[in-house]
Design an enzyme around this catalytic site. Sequence first.
Site, PDB file in Angstrom:
ATOM      1  N   LYS A  52      38.823  41.839  53.435  1.00 48.35           N
ATOM      2  CA  LYS A  52      37.985  40.661  53.145  1.00 48.35           C
ATOM      3  C   LYS A  52      37.891  39.770  54.381  1.00 48.35           C
ATOM      4  O   LYS A  52      36.819  39.280  54.722  1.00 48.35           O
ATOM      5  CB  LYS A  52      38.547  39.894  51.929  1.00 48.35           C
ATOM      6  CG  LYS A  52      38.290  40.652  50.635  1.00 48.35           C
ATOM      7  CD  LYS A  52      39.058  40.135  49.438  1.00 48.35           C
ATOM      8  CE  LYS A  52      38.913  41.139  48.284  1.00 48.35           C
ATOM      9  NZ  LYS A  52      39.695  40.806  47.102  1.00 48.35           N
ATOM     10  N   GLN A  96      43.979  36.657  45.282  1.00 47.60           N
ATOM     11  CA  GLN A  96      44.084  38.113  45.192  1.00 47.60           C
ATOM     12  C   GLN A  96      44.948  38.496  43.987  1.00 47.60           C
ATOM     13  O   GLN A  96      46.085  38.057  43.871  1.00 47.60           O
ATOM     14  CB  GLN A  96      44.676  38.674  46.498  1.00 47.60           C
ATOM     15  CG  GLN A  96      44.730  40.176  46.555  1.00 47.60           C
ATOM     16  CD  GLN A  96      43.333  40.819  46.528  1.00 47.60           C
ATOM     17  OE1 GLN A  96      42.398  40.377  47.187  1.00 47.60           O
ATOM     18  NE2 GLN A  96      43.186  41.874  45.733  1.00 47.60           N
ATOM     19  N   ASP A 119      34.738  35.239  42.916  1.00 45.30           N
ATOM     20  CA  ASP A 119      35.065  36.508  42.240  1.00 45.30           C
ATOM     21  C   ASP A 119      34.296  36.632  40.925  1.00 45.30           C
ATOM     22  O   ASP A 119      34.217  37.726  40.347  1.00 45.30           O
ATOM     23  CB  ASP A 119      36.577  36.580  41.940  1.00 45.30           C
ATOM     24  CG  ASP A 119      37.325  37.457  42.932  1.00 45.30           C
ATOM     25  OD1 ASP A 119      36.681  38.321  43.556  1.00 45.30           O
ATOM     26  OD2 ASP A 119      38.549  37.278  43.062  1.00 45.30           O
TER      27      ASP A 119
END
Length: 279
Positions: A52, A96, A119
Amino acid sequence: MAQIIDGKLISQQIKDELKEKVAELKEEGKEICLAVIQVGNDPASTVYVGNKKKACEYIGIKSLAYEVPEETTEAELLDIIDKLNKDDNVHGILVQLPVPKHINEEKIINAISPSKDVDGFHPASVGALSIGQKGFVSCTPAGVIQLLKRSNIEISGKECVVIGRSNIVGKPMGMLLLRENGTVTICHSRTKDLKEVCKRADILVVAIGKPRMIDASYVKEGATVIDVGIHRDENNKLCGDVDYASVEPVAGAITPVPGGVGPMTIAMLMNNCVEAGLN
Ligand code: NAD
């Protein structure tokens, strides 16, 4: 021979488009910033976070890394999120997953401001998707839609079957195909006659988490088959939920693993960050 849907190429096109947009924004004095929080040092998470960061660097998005120890408490993590929510220079926040067991994942997802929820996991984002309002969409299913659209595969009016009903892939996938006017069926572990249902599909999206489970006997001649699964087989080779060698001769179009859906997830995360910056 099936059309091979090249996720590597399509994700690169998307990243290059975003790179241009980010450069334009920079000229206007706006720098897009993504904060990535990793709790502990699970090796798989470290790889994902690293990828990322690399994508951010390529596109020109500033990435802030919060690598905090495994022992971080839920309250401490919530405090970091609260500060980032209030920081106008931060446009996207990503924690995460999975987080260590002593931290309630749901609480963490709910704490991220929906306007920074790149997300697309916050209940407000999921709700917005289900009633056709603006909001962030989970990156993997959003990537599947881009693969279909950019490969000129019509969704409208087509029989779309999704195998899997997880919150991050199967369910949003179904909603997105519906938004594109597909006729959608979602299958799961209790579905009866899975083969029969799958054989109806013009577009079959497979997100089961079982290596090479779907072979040609599940696929209608000429169907588009999208494989979301990622596994390492007994020879340590990457494979999907679809038995590619069996399905490719029957399918009209198919995604390979690797190089299909996988690279799209990060590209769509980057897309969400740019959108967050434009809000
Ligand atoms: P999950 O385990 O949360 O969900 C699996 C779903 O499959 C469940 O809804 C279950 O009901 C269904 N299922 C299980 N066995 C079944 C069976 N025999 N018949 C019918 N349905 C069955 O998994 P997930 O998080 O949705 O991920 C699915 C796959 O996609 C995994 O292989 C995962 O690694 C992969 N994945 C890839 C990406 C990517 O970026 N490419 C992102 C997320 C997940």
